[in-house]
Scaffold this active site. Sequence first.
Site, PDB file in Angstrom:
ATOM      1  N   GLY A   1      -1.670  -8.683  -3.030  1.00  0.00           N
ATOM      2  CA  GLY A   1      -0.269  -8.473  -3.386  1.00  0.00           C
ATOM      3  C   GLY A   1       0.213  -7.087  -3.041  1.00  0.00           C
TER       4      GLY A   1
ATOM      5  N   GLU B   1       3.471  -3.534   0.456  1.00  0.00           N
ATOM      6  CA  GLU B   1       3.426  -2.520   1.514  1.00  0.00           C
ATOM      7  C   GLU B   1       4.173  -2.983   2.760  1.00  0.00           C
ATOM      8  OE1 GLU B   1       2.503   0.820   3.850  1.00  0.00           O
ATOM      9  OE2 GLU B   1       2.430   0.546   1.669  1.00  0.00           O
TER      10      GLU B   1
END
Length: 427
Positions: free
Chosen positions: A342, A347
């Site tokens: 996740g 990111e």
Amino acid sequence: MSGSRQRTIGREVSLEGIGIHLGEHAAVSFHPAEPGAGIVFRRIDLPGKPEIPATLDHVVDTELGTSIGRGEARVRTVEHLMAALGASGISNVRVDVSGPEIPIRDGSFLDFLDALEAAGVAEQQALARVAELDEPVVLRATGGQSYILAPGAGFRITATIDFEHPAIGRQTGSFDSFGAGFRAEIAPARTFGFLADADELHARGLAQGASLANTIVLDDEGVANDGLRFPDEFLRHKIGDVLGDLTLLGSRLRGHLVVERPSHSGNIELGRLVAEQLDHAPAAPAFDVERIRSYLPHRYPMLLVDRIAAVEGGRHITGIKNVTINEPFFQGHFPGRAIMPGVLIVEAMAQIGGLLLIDSVGNPRDKQVYLMSIQKARFRRPVVPGDQLVCEVELLRFRRGTCKMRGKGFVDGMLAAEAEFMARVVD
């Protein structure tokens, strides 16, 4: 898309008066707004101060003016104010209104233009939305009006009007619709009406605020006012109305518009046709991988963007990460059950959001974006090898180099993850 930037105003500015149709007093004030906010009206006299975006989707009436609405809230006769905003190239502003109708002032566009110039025009970092056509748009409107919008630089309107009244007759003219040309040739032109229609309009609750102080009144003998500002003032005002209505498109329109007998309903119909054509135009990839690499410092294995599919008005960006079994993080997350972490989904969103910010500032290759915080992160479904992660990132606020963004990641059209984050652009 040209390199022009979005604009707002430098400070708050206000004016007041009565509405031409309802005859009610109202004040209107302009307030600076963030990049990507658009033009938004707010009825501050109503409970909750409801907001109405100034877009074609919110047009609710075009009889004797253009009215916008959302829910029960309405703002009538926005076209003069919108023309001044359009001519000034202002993309983002909040317009607070203390009544149901924009003040008519002297019946022209000039007071609104003066107010905006007094507030000062402030250029913003984000790129402006520009509507540039590849081929002509032709419309025979339902009211019999004719419109042809051809591609071209700038925005020029050539119009013809035709009224049986001897003071008007058939008039044709061609004018540039931005900057000094608008101020000198269009902005002073006032609205007009016929004395013979007054009783019928009053019986319908319209034209209650009309007078010789704000309307060119045409009686059986000619013009009841003390002269005209231009011999073709009627034509020039109609051209200003066209610009005001088309400003609801939400983009700076480029081209040469030739129109016969323009009307508010026809103007809005044309705007919607232009919007439809722009929506169906084939979109070129916004960023390929080489441009991504030139903007972002990330490299294998931390570059998590393969392509940018679209950038919209400096506020919204769509990027793609193709997830393959060869990703190095799948070796440990998890053996026997490969799931993209996740934190790496967030990111990817942050990198895509960073590209939106960097592309909106000058000298993008000399800038870098640092993530400051992550909030409201939610993970709805696993992202696994073979998935294409489509991330949509929206700019919520951008001030003094610091921004707040909202990102959503989709797989096969289903929401996989979402988060809000803050970042900073630095040299």
